[in-house]
Design an enzyme around this catalytic site. Sequence first.
Site, PDB file in Angstrom:
ATOM      1  N   THR A 120      10.431  -1.699   8.540  1.00  0.00           N
ATOM      2  CA  THR A 120       9.301  -2.595   8.791  1.00  0.00           C
ATOM      3  C   THR A 120       9.755  -4.041   8.946  1.00  0.00           C
ATOM      4  O   THR A 120      10.795  -4.433   8.395  1.00  0.00           O
ATOM      5  CB  THR A 120       8.320  -2.502   7.598  1.00  0.00           C
ATOM      6  N   ASP A 121       8.930  -4.816   9.645  1.00  0.00           N
ATOM      7  CA  ASP A 121       9.232  -6.253   9.778  1.00  0.00           C
ATOM      8  C   ASP A 121       9.019  -6.999   8.455  1.00  0.00           C
ATOM      9  O   ASP A 121       9.447  -8.142   8.312  1.00  0.00           O
ATOM     10  CB  ASP A 121       8.391  -6.893  10.888  1.00  0.00           C
ATOM     11  N   GLU A 122       8.364  -6.347   7.486  1.00  0.00           N
ATOM     12  CA  GLU A 122       8.068  -7.047   6.223  1.00  0.00           C
ATOM     13  C   GLU A 122       9.333  -7.375   5.434  1.00  0.00           C
ATOM     14  O   GLU A 122       9.299  -8.192   4.516  1.00  0.00           O
ATOM     15  CB  GLU A 122       7.093  -6.226   5.374  1.00  0.00           C
ATOM     16  N   TYR A 147       6.735  -3.300  -2.086  1.00  0.00           N
ATOM     17  CA  TYR A 147       6.903  -2.440  -0.905  1.00  0.00           C
ATOM     18  C   TYR A 147       8.035  -2.951  -0.018  1.00  0.00           C
ATOM     19  O   TYR A 147       8.980  -2.216   0.300  1.00  0.00           O
ATOM     20  CB  TYR A 147       5.593  -2.358  -0.099  1.00  0.00           C
ATOM     21  N   LYS A 151      11.744  -1.348   0.931  1.00  0.00           N
ATOM     22  CA  LYS A 151      12.145  -1.029   2.315  1.00  0.00           C
ATOM     23  C   LYS A 151      13.434  -1.791   2.658  1.00  0.00           C
ATOM     24  O   LYS A 151      14.331  -1.247   3.301  1.00  0.00           O
ATOM     25  CB  LYS A 151      11.026  -1.390   3.312  1.00  0.00           C
TER      26      LYS A 151
HETATM   27  P1  NAD Z   1       1.929   6.824   5.687  1.00  0.00           P
HETATM   28  O1  NAD Z   1       1.730   6.312   4.309  1.00  0.00           O
HETATM   29  O2  NAD Z   1       0.753   7.086   6.554  1.00  0.00           O
HETATM   30  O3  NAD Z   1       2.766   8.188   5.624  1.00  0.00           O
HETATM   31  C1  NAD Z   1       3.864   8.352   4.763  1.00  0.00           C
HETATM   32  C2  NAD Z   1       4.178   9.849   4.698  1.00  0.00           C
HETATM   33  O4  NAD Z   1       5.351  10.025   3.876  1.00  0.00           O
HETATM   34  C3  NAD Z   1       3.057  10.675   4.065  1.00  0.00           C
HETATM   35  O5  NAD Z   1       2.820  11.843   4.817  1.00  0.00           O
HETATM   36  C4  NAD Z   1       3.602  11.023   2.683  1.00  0.00           C
HETATM   37  O6  NAD Z   1       3.104  12.255   2.178  1.00  0.00           O
HETATM   38  C5  NAD Z   1       5.091  11.079   2.960  1.00  0.00           C
HETATM   39  N1  NAD Z   1       5.901  10.826   1.756  1.00  0.00           N
HETATM   40  C6  NAD Z   1       5.773   9.804   0.864  1.00  0.00           C
HETATM   41  N2  NAD Z   1       6.695   9.930  -0.113  1.00  0.00           N
HETATM   42  C7  NAD Z   1       7.419  11.041   0.180  1.00  0.00           C
HETATM   43  C8  NAD Z   1       8.511  11.683  -0.450  1.00  0.00           C
HETATM   44  N3  NAD Z   1       9.029  11.213  -1.595  1.00  0.00           N
HETATM   45  N4  NAD Z   1       9.032  12.790   0.124  1.00  0.00           N
HETATM   46  C9  NAD Z   1       8.509  13.275   1.288  1.00  0.00           C
HETATM   47  N5  NAD Z   1       7.453  12.723   1.911  1.00  0.00           N
HETATM   48  C10 NAD Z   1       6.924  11.610   1.367  1.00  0.00           C
HETATM   49  O7  NAD Z   1       2.945   5.799   6.364  1.00  0.00           O
HETATM   50  P2  NAD Z   1       3.106   5.323   7.886  1.00  0.00           P
HETATM   51  O8  NAD Z   1       2.232   4.165   8.114  1.00  0.00           O
HETATM   52  O9  NAD Z   1       3.049   6.495   8.770  1.00  0.00           O
HETATM   53  O10 NAD Z   1       4.607   4.770   7.837  1.00  0.00           O
HETATM   54  C11 NAD Z   1       5.721   5.592   8.174  1.00  0.00           C
HETATM   55  C12 NAD Z   1       6.987   4.776   8.121  1.00  0.00           C
HETATM   56  O11 NAD Z   1       6.896   3.681   9.024  1.00  0.00           O
HETATM   57  C13 NAD Z   1       7.282   4.170   6.750  1.00  0.00           C
HETATM   58  O12 NAD Z   1       8.668   4.255   6.499  1.00  0.00           O
HETATM   59  C14 NAD Z   1       6.839   2.721   6.889  1.00  0.00           C
HETATM   60  O13 NAD Z   1       7.573   1.879   6.029  1.00  0.00           O
HETATM   61  C15 NAD Z   1       7.176   2.447   8.347  1.00  0.00           C
HETATM   62  N6  NAD Z   1       6.366   1.411   9.006  1.00  0.00           N
HETATM   63  C16 NAD Z   1       5.009   1.467   8.989  1.00  0.00           C
HETATM   64  C17 NAD Z   1       4.275   0.498   9.671  1.00  0.00           C
HETATM   65  C18 NAD Z   1       2.766   0.527   9.709  1.00  0.00           C
HETATM   66  O14 NAD Z   1       2.157  -0.404  10.243  1.00  0.00           O
HETATM   67  N7  NAD Z   1       2.103   1.543   9.215  1.00  0.00           N
HETATM   68  C19 NAD Z   1       4.932  -0.530  10.341  1.00  0.00           C
HETATM   69  C20 NAD Z   1       6.328  -0.563  10.316  1.00  0.00           C
HETATM   70  C21 NAD Z   1       7.041   0.420   9.660  1.00  0.00           C
HETATM   71  O1  TDX Z   2      -9.306  -4.463   3.290  1.00  0.00           O
HETATM   72  C1  TDX Z   2      -8.376  -5.165   3.690  1.00  0.00           C
HETATM   73  N1  TDX Z   2      -8.629  -6.458   4.051  1.00  0.00           N
HETATM   74  C2  TDX Z   2      -7.668  -7.307   4.507  1.00  0.00           C
HETATM   75  O2  TDX Z   2      -7.967  -8.469   4.825  1.00  0.00           O
HETATM   76  C3  TDX Z   2      -7.021  -4.671   3.818  1.00  0.00           C
HETATM   77  C4  TDX Z   2      -6.691  -3.252   3.437  1.00  0.00           C
HETATM   78  C5  TDX Z   2      -6.061  -5.526   4.293  1.00  0.00           C
HETATM   79  N2  TDX Z   2      -6.353  -6.812   4.624  1.00  0.00           N
HETATM   80  C6  TDX Z   2      -5.312  -7.689   5.182  1.00  0.00           C
HETATM   81  C7  TDX Z   2      -3.988  -7.701   4.451  1.00  0.00           C
HETATM   82  C8  TDX Z   2      -2.989  -7.907   5.576  1.00  0.00           C
HETATM   83  O3  TDX Z   2      -2.856  -9.292   5.860  1.00  0.00           O
HETATM   84  O4  TDX Z   2      -5.026  -7.158   6.484  1.00  0.00           O
HETATM   85  C9  TDX Z   2      -3.632  -7.236   6.785  1.00  0.00           C
HETATM   86  C10 TDX Z   2      -3.111  -5.836   7.055  1.00  0.00           C
HETATM   87  O5  TDX Z   2      -3.135  -5.143   5.820  1.00  0.00           O
HETATM   88  P1  TDX Z   2      -2.511  -3.654   5.654  1.00  0.00           P
HETATM   89  O6  TDX Z   2      -3.199  -2.737   6.591  1.00  0.00           O
HETATM   90  O7  TDX Z   2      -2.496  -3.332   4.207  1.00  0.00           O
HETATM   91  O8  TDX Z   2      -1.055  -3.864   6.258  1.00  0.00           O
HETATM   92  P2  TDX Z   2       0.202  -4.774   5.842  1.00  0.00           P
HETATM   93  O9  TDX Z   2       0.166  -5.176   4.425  1.00  0.00           O
HETATM   94  O10 TDX Z   2       0.340  -5.861   6.872  1.00  0.00           O
HETATM   95  O11 TDX Z   2       1.396  -3.683   6.015  1.00  0.00           O
HETATM   96  C11 TDX Z   2       1.366  -2.734   7.122  1.00  0.00           C
HETATM   97  O12 TDX Z   2       2.250  -3.133   8.151  1.00  0.00           O
HETATM   98  C12 TDX Z   2       3.621  -3.064   7.907  1.00  0.00           C
HETATM   99  C13 TDX Z   2       1.727  -1.334   6.635  1.00  0.00           C
HETATM  100  O13 TDX Z   2       0.853  -0.936   5.604  1.00  0.00           O
HETATM  101  C14 TDX Z   2       3.164  -1.282   6.180  1.00  0.00           C
HETATM  102  O14 TDX Z   2       3.506   0.045   5.803  1.00  0.00           O
HETATM  103  C15 TDX Z   2       4.041  -1.724   7.325  1.00  0.00           C
HETATM  104  O15 TDX Z   2       5.380  -1.786   6.932  1.00  0.00           O
END
Ligand code: NAD
Ligand code: TDX
Length: 331
Positions: A120-122, A147, A151
């Site tokens: 992630t970019d975080e 988090y 990562k």
């Molecule tokens: P998500 O939370 O929707 O899914 C995570 C999945 O991993 C789930 O199915 C969960 O059951 C599984 N999991 C968790 N712990 C586990 C373990 N110990 N063993 C096996 N499975 C396990 O997450 P997502 O949003 O799909 O993110 C997927 C990946 O992408 C993550 O590595 C996250 O850091 C990265 N990522 C997400 C975003 C975003 O915006 N969502 C952005 C950048 C990077």
């Molecule tokens: O109810 C809400 N209201 C609100 O204002 C929630 C749930 C979030 N927010 C804000 C917090 C953040 O600034 O919105 C923004 C996005 O929040 P999230 O969806 O929780 O995402 P973020 O914290 O930015 O992280 C996401 O992007 C990077 C993913 O959850 C991560 O897994 C990924 O790495």
Amino acid sequence: MRLLVTGGAGFIGANFVHATVRDYPEDTVTVLDAMTYAGCRESLAVVDDDIRLVEGDVNDAELVARLVAESDAVVHFAAETHVDNSLADPQSSLRANVLGTFTILEAVRRHGVRLHHVSTDEVYGDLELDDPRRFTESTPYNPSSPYSATKAGSDLLVRAWVRSYGVQATISNCSNNYGPYQHVEKFIPRQITNVLTGRRPKLYGKGANVRDWIHVEDHNDAVRSILAKGQPGRTYLIGAEGERSNLSVLRTLLELMGRDPDDFDHVVDRAGHDLRYAIDPSALSAELGWKPKHIDFADGLRATIDWYRDNESWWRPLKDTVEARYEKRGQ
Ligand code: NAD
Ligand code: TDX
């Protein structure tokens, strides 16, 4: 290719599996997923007959070694991904994200299997709103939350395993994803389903925080390009030039849903809330020729709203529990 996809029952992983089955029918896919609260069998229902789903933890070294030994490449999505949950329970993030990645690394090292690690970019921390810079491959790591720290730790393990043991691994750091099958705890699906269930959307603080949005299909296209053409040892940043404040995303969403754009509540802000993320994706485009296809955010958001409207049975069972948890935190 024989692919092992960890976390394939989560949001991005399930979309990756759908795209693989559709676009690469010669591949075989095994999903390894612990089915935590974030994993959902229903998300894989449309590809049920095309893949193998193994319910298990990435920390189960014996199981991981067996599945890795049968694979040509591992795409590692599995993680605890919600920043708010990591603030309430950091240990779960540490276990899944750091120890889980360690277990995967040891297995790919032993069996000489290619790894793509999804990050992630975080990990780069945050930027001021008026900072002209964006994150690049050489931006120093500076994570803010449990988090993002876990990562970052997982990325550093991957880099060390490449250097010390010659593991054939790539890393990608992507910005905020949106699209179908995203858990309703996350910002965009939470607000869509709040409106659909008669609740008011909830904005943390003033909503000035900026996220750099990308459609999940574009993220997964980029992952696929890196898997095919990326150089082992390299880190690639994935983004779609989609910077927007949370306030503007929420107002657009309300308008698209036919509501007054000011019909939402300001709630307690997140502790340590990162102000702005911004990815410079030019290296990925120049080197691998990748370009995002979903470049109109309002179009992508409209389609996402339609998906949640049409798939209430997928998210409805989760909604009340998620909102009860948020209510306890004043959010
Ligand atoms: P998500 O939370 O929707 O899914 C995570 C999945 O991993 C789930 O199915 C969960 O059951 C599984 N999991 C968790 N712990 C586990 C373990 N110990 N063993 C096996 N499975 C396990 O997450 P997502 O949003 O799909 O993110 C997927 C990946 O992408 C993550 O590595 C996250 O850091 C990265 N990522 C997400 C975003 C975003 O915006 N969502 C952005 C950048 C990077
Ligand atoms: O109810 C809400 N209201 C609100 O204002 C929630 C749930 C979030 N927010 C804000 C917090 C953040 O600034 O919105 C923004 C996005 O929040 P999230 O969806 O929780 O995402 P973020 O914290 O930015 O992280 C996401 O992007 C990077 C993913 O959850 C991560 O897994 C990924 O790495």
